[in-house]
Write a protein that holds these residues in place. Structure first.
Motif, short mmCIF file in Angstrom:
data_model
loop_
_atom_site.label_atom_id
_atom_site.label_comp_id
_atom_site.label_asym_id
_atom_site.label_seq_id
_atom_site.Cartn_x
_atom_site.Cartn_y
_atom_site.Cartn_z
N THR A 253 -42.21 -14.37 -52.90
CA THR A 253 -41.85 -15.77 -53.15
C THR A 253 -41.19 -16.39 -51.92
N LYS A 254 -40.50 -15.56 -51.13
CA LYS A 254 -39.81 -16.10 -49.97
C LYS A 254 -40.76 -16.32 -48.79
N VAL A 255 -41.78 -15.51 -48.66
CA VAL A 255 -42.79 -15.78 -47.64
C VAL A 255 -43.44 -17.13 -47.93
N ASP A 256 -43.74 -17.34 -49.19
CA ASP A 256 -44.29 -18.64 -49.61
C ASP A 256 -43.30 -19.77 -49.32
N LYS A 257 -42.03 -19.55 -49.63
CA LYS A 257 -41.02 -20.57 -49.38
C LYS A 257 -40.94 -20.88 -47.88
N GLY A 258 -41.00 -19.84 -47.07
CA GLY A 258 -40.98 -20.03 -45.62
C GLY A 258 -42.16 -20.86 -45.14
N PHE A 259 -43.34 -20.54 -45.61
CA PHE A 259 -44.54 -21.31 -45.24
C PHE A 259 -44.38 -22.78 -45.63
N ARG A 260 -43.90 -23.02 -46.86
CA ARG A 260 -43.76 -24.40 -47.32
C ARG A 260 -42.76 -25.18 -46.48
N GLU A 261 -41.63 -24.52 -46.19
CA GLU A 261 -40.62 -25.19 -45.37
C GLU A 261 -41.19 -25.59 -44.00
N LEU A 262 -41.93 -24.69 -43.38
CA LEU A 262 -42.49 -25.00 -42.06
C LEU A 262 -43.40 -26.22 -42.15
N GLY A 263 -44.17 -26.30 -43.22
CA GLY A 263 -45.05 -27.45 -43.41
C GLY A 263 -44.26 -28.73 -43.62
N ASP A 316 -38.02 -11.12 -59.93
CA ASP A 316 -38.76 -12.32 -59.54
C ASP A 316 -40.22 -12.30 -59.99
N GLY A 317 -40.53 -11.40 -60.91
CA GLY A 317 -41.91 -11.30 -61.39
C GLY A 317 -42.51 -12.63 -61.83
N PRO A 318 -41.80 -13.41 -62.68
CA PRO A 318 -42.39 -14.69 -63.13
C PRO A 318 -42.64 -15.65 -61.97
N TYR A 319 -41.78 -15.60 -60.94
CA TYR A 319 -41.98 -16.50 -59.80
C TYR A 319 -43.14 -16.05 -58.93
N VAL A 320 -43.38 -14.74 -58.91
CA VAL A 320 -44.57 -14.23 -58.22
C VAL A 320 -45.81 -14.80 -58.91
N LEU A 321 -45.82 -14.75 -60.24
CA LEU A 321 -46.97 -15.29 -60.99
C LEU A 321 -47.17 -16.77 -60.67
N ASP A 322 -46.07 -17.51 -60.66
CA ASP A 322 -46.14 -18.95 -60.33
C ASP A 322 -46.77 -19.17 -58.96
N THR A 323 -46.26 -18.44 -57.97
CA THR A 323 -46.70 -18.63 -56.59
C THR A 323 -48.18 -18.29 -56.43
N VAL A 324 -48.53 -17.15 -56.97
CA VAL A 324 -49.90 -16.67 -56.84
C VAL A 324 -50.87 -17.63 -57.54
N ARG A 325 -50.50 -18.08 -58.71
CA ARG A 325 -51.38 -19.01 -59.46
C ARG A 325 -51.46 -20.37 -58.77
N ARG A 326 -50.32 -20.86 -58.30
CA ARG A 326 -50.30 -22.16 -57.63
C ARG A 326 -51.19 -22.18 -56.39
N THR A 327 -51.18 -21.04 -55.64
CA THR A 327 -51.91 -21.01 -54.37
C THR A 327 -53.34 -20.50 -54.53
N GLY A 328 -53.71 -20.05 -55.72
CA GLY A 328 -55.07 -19.55 -55.91
C GLY A 328 -55.25 -18.10 -55.50
N GLY A 329 -54.16 -17.34 -55.48
CA GLY A 329 -54.23 -15.92 -55.13
C GLY A 329 -54.43 -15.04 -56.34
#
Lengths: 421, 421
Positions: A253-263, A316-329
């Motif tokens: 979830t934090k790798v995703d957060k890092g990517f989003r922040e950079l954008g 952070d399991g539920p947030y992993v699901l959120d991230t993966v589903r949101r990004t199409g992973g």
């Protein structure tokens, strides 16, 4: 959990402004808290970033502290003795890519960190925040990489450390923590017992920062640096796909957060990317929930050689699901046999010796390509977060000398099947 | 030794121009030679450097290849798959300095290299040169770090490797080489037997590059990068004193060579510096010769836990004596007990877990300060060249948990001698 004794009421934690509940959004001031007082949801650091440019980052230290303006740490963080983790190699992996059928593959090799796992990143951020919050002792419950990282970081900083491990831990892992000479306490019990004990001790000791308990919101932010580095090392660009091992799920979830922040900060084009999670079948609660279309992650009892990923109830399991589903992973899992084969494949093709968690990631990539879930034509980054030197038991029955011979050239030639000379 | 089969007669080895005999000065064209045909003295690479600036180096890759214009490698060296070693941390060591009585101390921590020792540097240069010289197979005799580095570098490059080890080698060291899946051959004999066998096999196999035998002159140059990095990381300045472990002695002489080149090229002020050598008493032929005022290094039979330094007949011993005497340094040796204590001291003060060779270096610094040979007020750099994870046996009887307790907070408090609550 309250803030440490005698700590000031406001803290210099750089751009960090508050802790926000991930569930209900309730905000509290920066402090050593980790659960929302309203709904018991997990707290996360929220920020107000100042001006940050690629040039200001590139001019910074050759460590995670080049990203200090994006982390909950003071701007002088690198003037305090610390292990200077990060800025590990991002290597093109053409030979592994060919073996897996991926055209454009990169490996982020975090074995180059001071104690050879990504834990040095999160511990360094936890220590820096803990110093500001008024703590005096660095502590953790752990079965391996985290114990090494906490003991080393505390030693370098001149802090006391208290590391709790199950007494059944392998001798090698005990030695690599004990050598730093902190208070290493072996507990007669399993990891769950040790973890419960840590929570109890944290509530009793106001000056002990348990990195993954009472300062967890700060600690977790350290994993954002993996995302930042990948983007910077690609030439300030986001990859199309990233594959991350899942233990508690925080790192993904934090790798995703890092990517989003950079954008959001305009440091990279906010191009779409897909995030994939990797688990061992013997501890795959998140993969199971993903495949079943569930939002709830049902705890399991771990049984896998990938011990650094063996968290049966991932916070952070539920947030992993959120991230993966949101990004199409997707989240996928692999057997221990696949893990060993993947460790060997990575070593053979790229000269990188990963711990079992790395085997999980490589094997998962293979499975995702074969099932068509991972696009073999998109630029893909996989994270190797720990070192094979620490999990030698996983391969010991699988690799060895090709032959044992008497000391003669003829014997070596015969062993290599060379034609007679 | 001749050049490889079908190799062209001129090679692109960057600024390298010839091989020169260190004894008689006789020059030969660049080739896979290592001994002077006139006097059997060792051959060394000599150069004709082009224009090189601090800026051109700083703009280069974040690995040893930023110094490619100072090495016997082609200018496109980093476009070939390689392990990208180097640019490891130089850390200020105030806590260790305080313990040793040195005001201004730095540790160059080469455990961050891909296979966690400085051998990745020399092997990367050897591989790059071997490719130009027409070799097809990377090989070595080794008892540890070199085996890891050769097997990993060959895997990453897609080369075959042949690594010869004594069959008595510890299982952990066997595994960490075998995992890369090259031809690992265990030889029933000691390291001397294995070494002799390597020389014989090198003469039989024209396309095998034994990194430390037939391409040794190129291989050895890789150690110059330790000197370059120290100077660059200090802000383009030479330290007043540098302390280097001595096995064959090559590394010490090459760090000195690197410092001298930087001065000659105007990349640093050519300020005076003193070079110190560190040996284990159980294998201290160079220290003995230094103390006795001899020019000749008399071979010994090694008996020390510092196995990566256990070369009884060090090829570069006389050159170590030259360097140390010319710069006003010294060579000192320390007991195995001092080595273990020094490993623990470094871990405890700086959070760096070194292999036995690192313990030798730290213990030697201590002894040199105590005897007044090392100036405690001069800026000092010590080299940590390998990782403690690979020599766990050295500390296993010396460190461990502080206590083993039942899973209760009271038991932990008692173990930590806390006042009752």
């Amino acid at each position: 959990m309250t803030s440490a004794v005698d700590a000031p009421t406001t803290f210099d934690l750089g751009p960090a402004r508050a802790l926000s509940c991930r569930e209900c959004g309730h905000q509290v001031p920066l402090a050593a808290e980790f659960a929302c007082a309203e709904c018991f949801g997990p707290l996360e650091v929220s920020y107000e970033f100042g001006p940050i440019t690629r040039a200001s980052i590139e001019a910074g230290p050759k460590s995670i502290w080049r990203y200090r303006d994006l982390l909950p740490v003071p701007s002088d963080v690198d003037t305090h003795p610390n292990t200077q983790p990060g800025l590990t190699r991002l290597v093109r992996a053409d030979r592994l890519g060919k073996a897996l059928g991926i055209r454009d593959l990169w490996v982020k090799d975090d074995t180059g960190n001071p104690t050879h796992s990504f834990k040095d990143r999160v511990v360094a951020v936890a220590l820096a925040a803990a110093r500001q919050l008024g703590f005096k002792v660095l502590a953790c419950p752990s079965t391996g990489n985290l114990a090494n990282a906490v003991a080393a970081a505390a030693a370098r900083a001149g802090w006391e450390s208290v590391v709790l491990i199950p007494s059944s831990l392998e001798r090698a892992k005990v030695l690599t923590t004990a050598v730093y000479d902190g208070a290493l306490i072996a507990v007669d019990g399993n990891y769950d017992d040790v973890n419960r004990l840590a929570t109890e001790l944290a509530s009793e000791h106001e000056d002990w920062a348990f990195v993954n308990v009472n300062v967890r919101p700060y600690y977790a932010e350290g994993s954002k640096t993996l995302g930042y580095e990948v983007a910077e090392q690609l030439g300030w660009r986001l990859p199309g796909q990233v594959v991350v091992p899942v233990a508690s799920g925080s790192q993904l979830t934090k790798v995703d957060k890092g990517f989003r922040e950079l954008g959001e900060l305009g440091l990279v084009e906010p191009t779409p990317y897909r995030v994939f999670g990797a688990q061992a079948t013997g501890c795959s609660p998140v993969a199971t929930a993903f495949k079943d279309g569930q939002d709830v992650v049902r705890p399991v009892k771990p049984n896998t050689i990938a011990r650094s990923l063996a968290i049966g109830a991932p916070a952070d399991g539920p947030y992993v699901l959120d991230t993966v589903r949101r990004t199409g992973g997707a989240v996928e899992d692999v057997t221990d046999e696949e893990v060993v084969a993947a460790i060997r494949l990575l070593a053979k093709t790229e000269g990188i010796f990963a711990e079992t968690a790395g085997g999980v990631t490589v094997a998962t990539v293979k499975k995702l390509v074969e099932s068509g879930k991972l696009d073999p034509d998109a630029e893909t980054v996989l994270l190797i977060t720990g070192d094979g030197l620490k999990t030698l038991d996983a391969i010991q029955d699988h690799v060895g000398p090709r032959a044992t011979v008497p000391p003669s050239a003829a014997a070596v030639r015969a062993a290599l099947d060379e034609p007679g000379r």
